[in-house]
Motif scaffolding. Structure first.
Motif, mmCIF file in Angstrom:
data_model
loop_
_atom_site.group_PDB
_atom_site.id
_atom_site.type_symbol
_atom_site.label_atom_id
_atom_site.label_comp_id
_atom_site.label_asym_id
_atom_site.label_seq_id
_atom_site.Cartn_x
_atom_site.Cartn_y
_atom_site.Cartn_z
ATOM 1 N N ARG A 141 2.290 1.730 -3.477
ATOM 2 C CA ARG A 141 1.256 2.188 -4.415
ATOM 3 C C ARG A 141 0.933 3.666 -4.190
ATOM 4 N NH1 ARG A 141 -4.543 -0.284 -3.549
ATOM 5 N NH2 ARG A 141 -5.126 1.776 -2.887
ATOM 6 N N ILE A 142 0.718 4.009 -2.936
ATOM 7 C CA ILE A 142 0.255 5.380 -2.649
ATOM 8 C C ILE A 142 1.375 6.397 -2.845
ATOM 9 C CG2 ILE A 142 -0.576 6.901 -0.801
ATOM 10 C CD1 ILE A 142 -2.342 4.617 0.146
ATOM 11 N N THR A 143 2.561 6.077 -2.397
ATOM 12 C CA THR A 143 3.659 7.054 -2.575
ATOM 13 C C THR A 143 3.983 7.248 -4.059
ATOM 14 O OG1 THR A 143 5.237 5.289 -2.141
ATOM 15 C CG2 THR A 143 4.778 6.775 -0.320
ATOM 16 N N LEU A 171 0.846 -1.212 0.000
ATOM 17 C CA LEU A 171 0.000 0.000 0.000
ATOM 18 C C LEU A 171 0.871 1.248 0.000
ATOM 19 C CD1 LEU A 171 -2.984 0.999 0.229
ATOM 20 C CD2 LEU A 171 -2.577 1.200 2.679
ATOM 21 N N LYS A 172 1.956 1.190 0.786
ATOM 22 C CA LYS A 172 2.867 2.338 0.834
ATOM 23 C C LYS A 172 3.458 2.608 -0.552
ATOM 24 C CE LYS A 172 7.086 4.121 2.838
ATOM 25 N NZ LYS A 172 8.263 3.913 3.651
#
Lengths: 171, 168
Positions: free
Chosen positions: B30-32, B27-28
């Protein structure tokens, strides 16, 4: 540090933002939306919004409150979109997990999250932030832009309801 | 109060048996990545650009409002014109063209009657003045010659009134 990176227009601010906000924001969004997948999607939107508004963020008086207001607005936008499309999904997704690895732990998690889901959203978000993120009433009031008394009363009413809902678990 | 606090602590300990999972490394990532892409796409805002942008937005809003007002008024006017109602600025063509205007025969007659007295008035007044002058001349002449020989005491002024006199 984050504010300085934003003011310098340094892309490293993204990593700093992640370290500072990701965990708490994800918990907050799960408390508002009662869904892990929705919370993750909204978290992504929130980060994109923060990046787009980074010049305002660098000048914001209350940086944390500003970030939480963006998160709240995005979460409510998703809820509004769902309501308009009349697409209200049943909350059957696991967003709480149990710490102890024992047989049948999911039953407890399901019961707890079902009870939390039955609380009004303002009470639920206060309880989740206090219980699962160890925030004080003062922290929560600062992050959500509410008075400490409001936060405390929301917590108190929410706990009273939870006590009724979870009376079979309380000895 | 203490009892309530104890109960809350007890309930909190039950709630803490569960936990909220932390964001995963995927998730980190993907989001960053998404945030950095948005960072590169968004230009840094220049401080002097803000008032110019606000001014441009205000001007655009004003133009839009004026255009909408003009458009709505023209549309309303076009609706009236399409119904062929004579406008107020149009010159009145005269009594001859009255039959072509959508009035009934009674209204036309009324208009004619109302307009006629102004033409009759002048001629009737002239006639009346002529009659008066004639009577006055006769009276003066008769007074000079023989005032006692007048036929009766009746006045000429009363005996012959004009038939149609209107002062309207």
């Amino acid at each position: 540090m984050l504010r300085a990176a934003l003011a310098r227009n340094d892309p490293a601010a993204v990593e700093l933002m992640w370290d500072r906000y990701a965990g708490d924001l994800l918990a907050y969004l799960q408390a508002v939306l009662c869904s892990r997948h929705d919370a993750e999607d909204v978290l992504q939107t929130v980060f994109v919004r923060i990046v787009q508004k980074r010049h305002k963020l660098a000048k914001a008086r209350h940086l944390d409150a500003y970030v939480y207001s963006i998160a709240r607005n995005e979460a409510f936008r998703l809820i509004g979109r769902r309501k308009r499309k009349r697409k209200v999904e049943a909350v059957n997704e696991i967003w709480l997990t149990v710490t102890e690895e024992k047989p049948g732990p999911n039953e407890l998690a399901e019961e707890l999250q079902a009870a939390l889901a039955r609380l009004p959203q303002p009470q639920r978000e206060v309880i989740v932030m206090k219980v699962y993120k160890q925030k004080t009433f003062s922290d929560i009031s600062r992050l959500l832009g509410l008075s400490a008394n409001t936060v405390a009363s929301r917590y108190r009413y929410g706990m009273e309801k939870l006590r009724t809902l979870l009376e079979n678990l309380i000895l | 109060m203490k009892n309530k606090d104890t109960q809350n602590e007890q309930l909190e300990s039950i709630l803490r048996k569960a936990r909220l999972p932390e964001p995963s490394p995927e998730l980190k990532e993907r989001i960053t990545a998404e945030a950095k892409r948005a960072w590169n796409q968004t230009l840094p805002e220049l401080s002097w650009l803000v008032p110019f942008r606000r001014l441009a937005a205000s001007a655009a809003a004003a133009i839009l409002i004026i255009w909408l007002a003009n458009y709505s008024s023209e549309r309303a006017l076009a609706q009236w014109q399409s119904e062929k109602v004579p406008s107020t600025s149009e010159q009145f063509p005269g009594l001859e063209s009255l039959p072509e205007i959508p009035y009934g025969p009674f209204v036309r007659q009324l208009a004619t009657v109302n307009r006629q007295p102004s033409m009759i008035d002048a001629s009737a007044l002239n006639d009346h003045i002529e009659v008066l002058r004639h009577i006055l001349d006769e009276t003066q002449q008769s007074n000079i010659t023989k005032p006692s020989e007048l036929p009766g005491s009746r006045s000429h002024l009363i005996s012959n009134p004009p038939s149609v006199i209107s002062y309207s």
